[in-house]
Design a protein around this motif. Structure first.
Motif, PDB file in Angstrom:
ATOM      1  N   ARG A 249       0.853  -1.317   0.050  1.00  0.00           N
ATOM      2  CA  ARG A 249      -0.021  -0.157   0.053  1.00  0.00           C
ATOM      3  C   ARG A 249       0.853   1.308   0.105  1.00  0.00           C
ATOM      4  N   VAL A 250       1.964   1.138   0.852  1.00  0.00           N
ATOM      5  CA  VAL A 250       2.775   2.363   0.987  1.00  0.00           C
ATOM      6  C   VAL A 250       3.455   2.499  -0.228  1.00  0.00           C
ATOM      7  N   GLU A 251       3.813   1.559  -0.885  1.00  0.00           N
ATOM      8  CA  GLU A 251       4.645   1.782  -2.318  1.00  0.00           C
ATOM      9  C   GLU A 251       3.480   2.381  -3.329  1.00  0.00           C
ATOM     10  N   GLY A 252       2.418   1.940  -3.359  1.00  0.00           N
ATOM     11  CA  GLY A 252       1.517   2.684  -4.198  1.00  0.00           C
ATOM     12  C   GLY A 252       1.301   4.051  -3.769  1.00  0.00           C
ATOM     13  N   VAL A 253       1.291   4.419  -2.538  1.00  0.00           N
ATOM     14  CA  VAL A 253       1.018   5.963  -2.441  1.00  0.00           C
ATOM     15  C   VAL A 253       2.247   6.660  -2.822  1.00  0.00           C
ATOM     16  N   PHE A 254       3.465   6.212  -2.687  1.00  0.00           N
ATOM     17  CA  PHE A 254       4.601   7.077  -2.665  1.00  0.00           C
ATOM     18  C   PHE A 254       5.051   7.043  -4.181  1.00  0.00           C
ATOM     19  N   SER A 255       4.859   5.923  -4.719  1.00  0.00           N
ATOM     20  CA  SER A 255       5.722   5.663  -6.110  1.00  0.00           C
ATOM     21  C   SER A 255       5.350   6.847  -7.310  1.00  0.00           C
ATOM     22  N   THR A 256       6.593   7.179  -7.880  1.00  0.00           N
ATOM     23  CA  THR A 256       6.305   8.302  -8.915  1.00  0.00           C
ATOM     24  C   THR A 256       5.693   7.691 -10.315  1.00  0.00           C
ATOM     25  N   GLN A 257       5.941   6.171 -10.334  1.00  0.00           N
ATOM     26  CA  GLN A 257       5.512   5.565 -11.448  1.00  0.00           C
ATOM     27  C   GLN A 257       3.963   5.185 -11.527  1.00  0.00           C
ATOM     28  N   LEU A 258       3.178   5.424 -10.585  1.00  0.00           N
ATOM     29  CA  LEU A 258       1.814   4.925 -10.420  1.00  0.00           C
ATOM     30  C   LEU A 258       0.774   6.060 -10.167  1.00  0.00           C
ATOM     31  N   GLU A 259      -0.342   5.929 -10.506  1.00  0.00           N
ATOM     32  CA  GLU A 259      -1.416   6.918 -10.282  1.00  0.00           C
ATOM     33  C   GLU A 259      -1.685   7.397  -9.071  1.00  0.00           C
ATOM     34  N   ASN A 260      -1.026   8.424  -8.461  1.00  0.00           N
ATOM     35  CA  ASN A 260      -1.417   8.851  -7.016  1.00  0.00           C
ATOM     36  C   ASN A 260      -1.152  10.235  -6.878  1.00  0.00           C
ATOM     37  N   SER A 261      -1.162  10.871  -5.582  1.00  0.00           N
ATOM     38  CA  SER A 261      -0.943  12.266  -5.485  1.00  0.00           C
ATOM     39  C   SER A 261       0.399  12.569  -5.733  1.00  0.00           C
ATOM     40  N   VAL A 262       1.295  11.921  -5.723  1.00  0.00           N
ATOM     41  CA  VAL A 262       2.712  12.270  -6.005  1.00  0.00           C
ATOM     42  C   VAL A 262       2.851  12.423  -7.550  1.00  0.00           C
ATOM     43  N   GLN A 263       2.384  11.617  -8.333  1.00  0.00           N
ATOM     44  CA  GLN A 263       2.429  11.824  -9.714  1.00  0.00           C
ATOM     45  C   GLN A 263       1.478  12.950 -10.049  1.00  0.00           C
TER      46      GLN A 263
ATOM     47  N   PHE B 286      10.434  10.237  -3.598  1.00  0.00           N
ATOM     48  CA  PHE B 286      10.701   9.749  -2.263  1.00  0.00           C
ATOM     49  C   PHE B 286      11.535   8.506  -2.249  1.00  0.00           C
ATOM     50  N   GLY B 287      12.268   8.297  -3.246  1.00  0.00           N
ATOM     51  CA  GLY B 287      13.250   6.982  -3.479  1.00  0.00           C
ATOM     52  C   GLY B 287      14.036   6.778  -2.150  1.00  0.00           C
ATOM     53  N   ALA B 288      14.471   7.962  -1.685  1.00  0.00           N
ATOM     54  CA  ALA B 288      15.472   7.653  -0.523  1.00  0.00           C
ATOM     55  C   ALA B 288      14.913   7.665   0.906  1.00  0.00           C
ATOM     56  N   ILE B 289      13.605   7.766   1.193  1.00  0.00           N
ATOM     57  CA  ILE B 289      12.830   7.865   2.395  1.00  0.00           C
ATOM     58  C   ILE B 289      11.902   6.819   2.390  1.00  0.00           C
ATOM     59  N   ALA B 290      11.056   6.386   1.342  1.00  0.00           N
ATOM     60  CA  ALA B 290       9.742   5.942   1.400  1.00  0.00           C
ATOM     61  C   ALA B 290       9.968   4.246   1.770  1.00  0.00           C
ATOM     62  N   LYS B 291      10.966   3.769   1.402  1.00  0.00           N
ATOM     63  CA  LYS B 291      11.415   2.410   1.771  1.00  0.00           C
ATOM     64  C   LYS B 291      11.528   2.268   3.451  1.00  0.00           C
ATOM     65  N   GLY B 292      12.145   3.229   3.977  1.00  0.00           N
ATOM     66  CA  GLY B 292      12.160   3.116   5.507  1.00  0.00           C
ATOM     67  C   GLY B 292      10.962   3.426   6.105  1.00  0.00           C
ATOM     68  N   TYR B 293      10.345   4.250   5.479  1.00  0.00           N
ATOM     69  CA  TYR B 293       8.599   4.614   5.953  1.00  0.00           C
ATOM     70  C   TYR B 293       7.921   3.283   5.684  1.00  0.00           C
ATOM     71  N   ALA B 294       8.152   2.763   4.683  1.00  0.00           N
ATOM     72  CA  ALA B 294       7.309   1.347   4.543  1.00  0.00           C
ATOM     73  C   ALA B 294       7.512   0.367   5.777  1.00  0.00           C
ATOM     74  N   ILE B 295       8.992   0.080   5.970  1.00  0.00           N
ATOM     75  CA  ILE B 295       9.476  -0.569   7.008  1.00  0.00           C
ATOM     76  C   ILE B 295       8.751  -0.373   8.429  1.00  0.00           C
ATOM     77  N   ASP B 296       8.891   1.026   8.723  1.00  0.00           N
ATOM     78  CA  ASP B 296       7.882   1.487  10.074  1.00  0.00           C
ATOM     79  C   ASP B 296       6.679   1.079   9.929  1.00  0.00           C
TER      80      ASP B 296
END
Ligand code: AMP
Ligand code: MG
Length: 319
Positions: A53-67, A158-168
């Motif tokens: 879910r977190v990957e979907g929210v932060f990925s720049t490649q998917l349709e989301n608020s970041v994109q 968010f490539g340098a922070i979202a993975k850590g956030y997902a782990i949390d």
């Protein structure tokens, strides 16, 4: 027979599941002798789903608020997902604390370099200079969960922070399921809680130049995160020169100071952001920043020389 089946799940064996997420292999390992294996698997599945879910929210490649933000008109307020807005606040804080060594808006520079396989290229110096000038002049503004940029050069990444956030979030999910002893490992970026039955968790740190070898290891217990940024993760070579995916917006080029940086902190979000920041700053840049008190580091510089904080020296064992 029935008795056997009822007691069979109580053992000192790790229960583990793996899944390919966030561009890497993620494993969730649980050490709970008092819980049924079906309860543990349920908890693990929920934590993996949470990372998806977190990957979907932060990925720049998917349709989301970041994109949507990255494609929005300049000077127009754009609403970000509240979770994205909150993490962006944290990311901007680290950016300011590290004199932009960590920079969560460098999406365009990343595209200019393009680390996708088969598409390697070194951008023209004139393009890099123009990019750096535009980024310097650009502004990002916030009003609650609304954000606007003054220039399209600002592209959230968010490539340098979202993975850590997902782990949390994955650890929090496990805890909500009553799990107190576990490790979430996303390609070597780790958060651990509790212990491995009666023992500490043994964690290896990858060697930045010797694939499949470790630089050293640590025995860790309790609630800790350990995240590594390395120039060996995604790179290409041209004329024996290494171009890798951790960029320095202050030069427009891949950062040159370090081979790898490992950071230990209580949460993986901060460990992730700071491992990237310290990678860019390098040993020489350490003095210029105020490193949070509860953060420990191991820096391997371009010559392979290790520098550790005091806390790290106490934990680290050489191979
Ligand atoms: P990490 O492996 O956590 O160091 O993150 C590297 C990823 O973060 C890259 O693939 C980019 O998406 C992004 N990135 C690269 N350089 C930086 C930087 N200086 N600050 C923030 N994000 C970056
Ligand atoms: Mg990072």
């Amino acid at each position: 027979m029935l008795m056997f089946f009822l007691s069979a799940c109580h053992s000192d064996e790790l229960i583990e599941e793996r899944s390919f997420l966030m561009g890497t292999m993620v494993s969730v390992s649980v050490a709970e002798s008092e819980k049924s294996s079906s309860d543990v698997h349920l908890a693990i599945k929920a934590s993996i789903q949470e990372m998806q879910r977190v990957e979907g929210v932060f990925s720049t490649q998917l349709e989301n608020s970041v994109q949507a933000f990255n494609q929005s008109d300049v000077n127009q307020w754009q609403t970000l997902d509240p979770e994205v807005s909150d993490l962006l606040v944290q990311a901007v804080r680290v950016m300011n604390q590290t004199h932009q060594a960590f920079h969560p808006m460098l999406g365009q520079l990343k595209e200019m370099w393009n680390f996708q396989p088969d598409a390697h290229k070194v951008p023209l110096d004139t393009d890099i200079l123009q990019y750096m000038q535009s980024l310097q002049d650009a502004h990002l503004e916030q009003k609650g969960t609304q954000w606007r940029r003054s220039d399209a050069v600002i592209q959230l990444d968010f490539g340098a922070i979202a993975k850590g956030y997902a782990i949390d979030r994955a650890i929090e999910t496990l805890q909500n399921h009553g799990i107190a002893n576990a490790v979430v490992n996303a390609g070597g970026d780790i958060r651990l809680i509790g212990q491995r039955f009666e023992r500490a968790w043994r964690i290896g740190i990858k060697h930045p130049r010797k694939a499949d070898q470790v630089l050293g290891w640590m025995a860790l217990k309790g609630d800790l995160s350990l995240v590594t940024s390395g120039d060996y993760e995604r790179f290409f070579l041209i004329a024996e020169k290494r171009y890798h995916h951790i960029l320095d917006v202050r030069t427009g080029y891949p950062a040159t100071q370090s081979q790898s940086v490992t950071v230990i902190a209580t949460n993986a979000t901060l460990a992730d952001a700071w491992s990237t920041a310290l990678f860019v700053l390098g040993f020489k840049g350490l003095k210029s920043v105020h490193i949070p008190a509860d953060l420990d580091y191991l820096i391997v510089d371009q010559q392979g020389k290790k520098t550790m904080s005091l806390g790290m020296q106490k934990l680290f064992h050489s191979q």
